[in-house]
Design a protein around this motif. Structure first.
Motif, PDB file in Angstrom:
ATOM      1  N   PHE A 224       0.475  -1.345  -0.330  1.00  0.00           N
ATOM      2  CA  PHE A 224       0.254  -0.082   0.002  1.00  0.00           C
ATOM      3  C   PHE A 224       0.568   1.195  -0.107  1.00  0.00           C
ATOM      4  CE2 PHE A 224      -2.320  -3.415   2.385  1.00  0.00           C
ATOM      5  CZ  PHE A 224      -3.393  -3.289   1.799  1.00  0.00           C
ATOM      6  N   ASP A 225       1.263   1.239  -0.982  1.00  0.00           N
ATOM      7  CA  ASP A 225       2.758   2.598  -1.231  1.00  0.00           C
ATOM      8  C   ASP A 225       2.203   3.138  -1.645  1.00  0.00           C
ATOM      9  OD1 ASP A 225       4.914   3.822  -0.064  1.00  0.00           O
ATOM     10  OD2 ASP A 225       6.249   2.686  -1.062  1.00  0.00           O
ATOM     11  N   PRO A 226       1.394   3.897  -2.866  1.00  0.00           N
ATOM     12  CA  PRO A 226       0.637   4.214  -1.470  1.00  0.00           C
ATOM     13  C   PRO A 226      -0.992   3.621  -1.634  1.00  0.00           C
ATOM     14  CG  PRO A 226       0.415   6.239  -3.074  1.00  0.00           C
ATOM     15  CD  PRO A 226       1.336   5.209  -3.535  1.00  0.00           C
ATOM     16  N   VAL A 227      -1.321   3.791  -1.090  1.00  0.00           N
ATOM     17  CA  VAL A 227      -2.831   2.988  -1.936  1.00  0.00           C
ATOM     18  C   VAL A 227      -3.697   3.953  -2.684  1.00  0.00           C
ATOM     19  CG1 VAL A 227      -4.742   4.692   0.431  1.00  0.00           C
ATOM     20  CG2 VAL A 227      -5.605   2.550  -0.884  1.00  0.00           C
ATOM     21  N   THR A 228      -3.894   2.809  -3.412  1.00  0.00           N
ATOM     22  CA  THR A 228      -5.428   3.068  -4.970  1.00  0.00           C
ATOM     23  C   THR A 228      -6.604   2.966  -5.285  1.00  0.00           C
ATOM     24  OG1 THR A 228      -4.420   0.863  -6.515  1.00  0.00           O
ATOM     25  CG2 THR A 228      -2.791   2.295  -6.450  1.00  0.00           C
ATOM     26  N   LEU A 229      -6.622   3.078  -6.453  1.00  0.00           N
ATOM     27  CA  LEU A 229      -8.235   2.983  -6.436  1.00  0.00           C
ATOM     28  C   LEU A 229      -8.457   1.755  -6.592  1.00  0.00           C
ATOM     29  CD1 LEU A 229      -9.289   5.871  -8.368  1.00  0.00           C
ATOM     30  CD2 LEU A 229      -9.870   5.438  -5.621  1.00  0.00           C
ATOM     31  N   GLY A 230      -6.888   0.552  -7.110  1.00  0.00           N
ATOM     32  CA  GLY A 230      -7.449  -1.023  -7.005  1.00  0.00           C
ATOM     33  C   GLY A 230      -7.744  -1.699  -5.577  1.00  0.00           C
ATOM     34  N   HIS A 231      -6.569  -1.135  -4.801  1.00  0.00           N
ATOM     35  CA  HIS A 231      -6.731  -1.867  -3.725  1.00  0.00           C
ATOM     36  C   HIS A 231      -8.230  -1.327  -2.670  1.00  0.00           C
ATOM     37  CE1 HIS A 231      -2.417  -0.048  -3.691  1.00  0.00           C
ATOM     38  NE2 HIS A 231      -2.317  -1.671  -3.539  1.00  0.00           N
ATOM     39  N   LEU A 232      -9.275  -0.199  -2.625  1.00  0.00           N
ATOM     40  CA  LEU A 232      -9.577   0.317  -2.511  1.00  0.00           C
ATOM     41  C   LEU A 232     -11.102  -0.819  -2.617  1.00  0.00           C
ATOM     42  CD1 LEU A 232      -9.909   2.944  -0.342  1.00  0.00           C
ATOM     43  CD2 LEU A 232     -11.118   4.007  -1.974  1.00  0.00           C
ATOM     44  N   ASP A 233     -10.793  -1.263  -4.275  1.00  0.00           N
ATOM     45  CA  ASP A 233     -12.528  -2.305  -4.771  1.00  0.00           C
ATOM     46  C   ASP A 233     -12.424  -3.248  -4.573  1.00  0.00           C
ATOM     47  OD1 ASP A 233     -13.601  -2.887  -7.177  1.00  0.00           O
ATOM     48  OD2 ASP A 233     -12.101  -4.227  -7.373  1.00  0.00           O
ATOM     49  N   ILE A 234     -10.632  -3.078  -4.114  1.00  0.00           N
ATOM     50  CA  ILE A 234     -10.588  -5.050  -3.474  1.00  0.00           C
ATOM     51  C   ILE A 234     -11.204  -5.277  -2.422  1.00  0.00           C
ATOM     52  CG2 ILE A 234      -8.994  -7.488  -3.284  1.00  0.00           C
ATOM     53  CD1 ILE A 234      -9.516  -6.329  -5.671  1.00  0.00           C
ATOM     54  N   ILE A 235     -11.106  -3.859  -1.413  1.00  0.00           N
ATOM     55  CA  ILE A 235     -10.391  -4.307   0.134  1.00  0.00           C
ATOM     56  C   ILE A 235     -12.877  -3.860   0.022  1.00  0.00           C
ATOM     57  CG2 ILE A 235     -10.569  -2.804   2.156  1.00  0.00           C
ATOM     58  CD1 ILE A 235      -7.839  -2.954   1.704  1.00  0.00           C
TER      59      ILE A 235
ATOM     60  N   LYS B 118      -6.743 -11.413  -2.529  1.00  0.00           N
ATOM     61  CA  LYS B 118      -6.047 -10.516  -2.827  1.00  0.00           C
ATOM     62  C   LYS B 118      -6.836 -10.819  -3.900  1.00  0.00           C
ATOM     63  CE  LYS B 118      -2.882 -10.124  -2.208  1.00  0.00           C
ATOM     64  NZ  LYS B 118      -0.486 -10.786  -2.719  1.00  0.00           N
ATOM     65  N   GLY B 119      -6.417  -8.932  -4.948  1.00  0.00           N
ATOM     66  CA  GLY B 119      -7.071  -9.164  -6.341  1.00  0.00           C
ATOM     67  C   GLY B 119      -6.084  -9.226  -7.478  1.00  0.00           C
ATOM     68  N   LEU B 120      -6.429  -9.452  -8.227  1.00  0.00           N
ATOM     69  CA  LEU B 120      -6.033 -10.435  -9.290  1.00  0.00           C
ATOM     70  C   LEU B 120      -5.992  -9.063 -10.701  1.00  0.00           C
ATOM     71  CD1 LEU B 120      -5.516 -13.806 -10.408  1.00  0.00           C
ATOM     72  CD2 LEU B 120      -4.007 -12.530  -9.486  1.00  0.00           C
ATOM     73  N   ARG B 121      -4.649  -8.831 -11.261  1.00  0.00           N
ATOM     74  CA  ARG B 121      -5.395  -7.609 -11.907  1.00  0.00           C
ATOM     75  C   ARG B 121      -4.860  -8.939 -13.627  1.00  0.00           C
ATOM     76  NH1 ARG B 121      -0.866  -3.928  -9.611  1.00  0.00           N
ATOM     77  NH2 ARG B 121       0.145  -5.732  -9.225  1.00  0.00           N
TER      78      ARG B 121
ATOM     79  N   LEU C 252     -10.013 -11.888  -5.837  1.00  0.00           N
ATOM     80  CA  LEU C 252     -10.971 -11.524  -6.799  1.00  0.00           C
ATOM     81  C   LEU C 252     -10.497 -10.586  -7.738  1.00  0.00           C
ATOM     82  CD1 LEU C 252     -12.491  -8.964  -3.637  1.00  0.00           C
ATOM     83  CD2 LEU C 252     -13.105 -11.877  -4.823  1.00  0.00           C
ATOM     84  N   THR C 253     -11.270 -10.752  -9.368  1.00  0.00           N
ATOM     85  CA  THR C 253     -10.682 -10.462 -10.079  1.00  0.00           C
ATOM     86  C   THR C 253     -10.910  -8.870  -9.858  1.00  0.00           C
ATOM     87  OG1 THR C 253     -12.946 -10.662 -11.319  1.00  0.00           O
ATOM     88  CG2 THR C 253     -10.926 -12.120 -12.182  1.00  0.00           C
ATOM     89  N   ALA C 254      -9.534  -8.055 -10.200  1.00  0.00           N
ATOM     90  CA  ALA C 254      -9.751  -6.677 -10.402  1.00  0.00           C
ATOM     91  C   ALA C 254     -10.182  -5.606 -10.852  1.00  0.00           C
ATOM     92  CB  ALA C 254      -8.411  -6.194 -11.091  1.00  0.00           C
ATOM     93  N   ASP C 255     -11.219  -5.279 -11.454  1.00  0.00           N
ATOM     94  CA  ASP C 255     -12.398  -4.414 -11.794  1.00  0.00           C
ATOM     95  C   ASP C 255     -11.881  -3.471 -12.764  1.00  0.00           C
ATOM     96  OD1 ASP C 255     -14.953  -2.612 -11.498  1.00  0.00           O
ATOM     97  OD2 ASP C 255     -13.266  -1.450 -12.018  1.00  0.00           O
ATOM     98  N   ALA C 256     -12.424  -3.708 -13.854  1.00  0.00           N
ATOM     99  CA  ALA C 256     -11.849  -3.139 -15.617  1.00  0.00           C
ATOM    100  C   ALA C 256     -10.839  -2.116 -15.294  1.00  0.00           C
ATOM    101  CB  ALA C 256     -12.633  -2.889 -16.658  1.00  0.00           C
TER     102      ALA C 256
ATOM    103  N   SER D 293      -9.137  -0.948 -12.808  1.00  0.00           N
ATOM    104  CA  SER D 293      -8.462  -0.946 -12.224  1.00  0.00           C
ATOM    105  C   SER D 293      -6.793  -2.253 -12.243  1.00  0.00           C
ATOM    106  CB  SER D 293      -8.198  -1.112 -10.670  1.00  0.00           C
ATOM    107  OG  SER D 293      -9.659  -0.772  -9.949  1.00  0.00           O
ATOM    108  N   MET D 294      -7.347  -2.707 -13.915  1.00  0.00           N
ATOM    109  CA  MET D 294      -6.604  -3.724 -14.008  1.00  0.00           C
ATOM    110  C   MET D 294      -4.857  -3.030 -14.286  1.00  0.00           C
ATOM    111  SD  MET D 294      -8.224  -5.990 -14.524  1.00  0.00           S
ATOM    112  CE  MET D 294      -8.035  -7.396 -15.684  1.00  0.00           C
ATOM    113  N   TYR D 295      -5.087  -1.943 -14.521  1.00  0.00           N
ATOM    114  CA  TYR D 295      -3.579  -1.087 -15.260  1.00  0.00           C
ATOM    115  C   TYR D 295      -2.834  -1.488 -13.941  1.00  0.00           C
ATOM    116  CZ  TYR D 295      -6.302   2.370 -15.323  1.00  0.00           C
ATOM    117  OH  TYR D 295      -7.393   3.780 -14.235  1.00  0.00           O
ATOM    118  N   LEU D 296      -3.447  -0.541 -12.807  1.00  0.00           N
ATOM    119  CA  LEU D 296      -2.833   0.292 -11.814  1.00  0.00           C
ATOM    120  C   LEU D 296      -2.130  -0.433 -10.850  1.00  0.00           C
ATOM    121  CD1 LEU D 296      -6.214   2.540 -10.145  1.00  0.00           C
ATOM    122  CD2 LEU D 296      -3.556   3.340 -10.392  1.00  0.00           C
TER     123      LEU D 296
END
Ligand code: PNS
Length: 166
Positions: free
Chosen positions: A11-22, A88-91, A118-122, A124-127
């Protein structure tokens, strides 16, 4: 029985991808522990305290989420804290090898510990946190990549770091 899961990371730093998975984990399980890795062998851009504060601010609407830090083996932390599973999220395919290796290692170390992907949201795939740091360092706009409530803090820290203020 109540189910507690853990979302570990740098989380260095938190991204919208992390937020989606959590957020999705918090909708599925009784309790989610978001655990910031203290010592990964690489020096983080944000201190452990800063990473916890950014996560806390970004997630304060989710009442079943607890933010903490951990050091050492994740499998041991989970055993000691009654965690049922890792989420965990899988991008992309590129994440798979490493995540698969970690999931099996953790299961060998703690056989009752499952890993759920969990599959990453479309969107956040690249984040990634490293991409966010890089874009910000070069003066790019990161408002599509990080939670709005902590955007300014992240930008300020990265800019100050670049100019050597901190
Ligand atoms: O956000 P990251 O850097 O991809 O997160 C990686 C993390 C923190 C999940 C992983 O490095 C980890 O669990 N580290 C703790 C040490 C450990 O348990 N290692 C053995 C399992 S591979």
């Amino acid at each position: 029985m109540k189910k507690t899961v853990i979302c570990p990371g740098s989380f260095d730093p938190v991204t919208l991808g992390h937020l989606d998975i959590i957020t999705r984990a918090a909708n599925m399980f009784d309790k989610v522990v978001v655990a910031v890795l203290v010592n990964s062998g690489k020096t983080p851009s944000f201190s452990t305290q800063e990473r916890i504060e950014l996560l806390s601010e970004s997630l304060n609407n989710l009442k079943n989420v607890e933010i903490t830090s951990f050091d050492g083996l994740l499998a041991d932390y989970c055993r000691e804290h009654g965690i049922d599973a890792i989420v965990k999220g899988l991008r992309a395919v590129s994440d798979f090898d490493y995540e698969f290796q970690m999931a099996i290692t953790n299961k060998k170390l703690n056989p009752s510990l499952e890993t759920i992907f969990l599959t990453a949201d479309a969107d956040s795939m690249y984040l990634s946190s490293s991409m966010v740091r890089e874009v910000c360092k070069m003066g790019g706009d990161i408002s599509n990549f990080v939670p709005a409530c902590v955007h300014d803090r992240i930008v300020e820290k990265i800019k100050n770091k670049k100019t050597g203020v901190i």
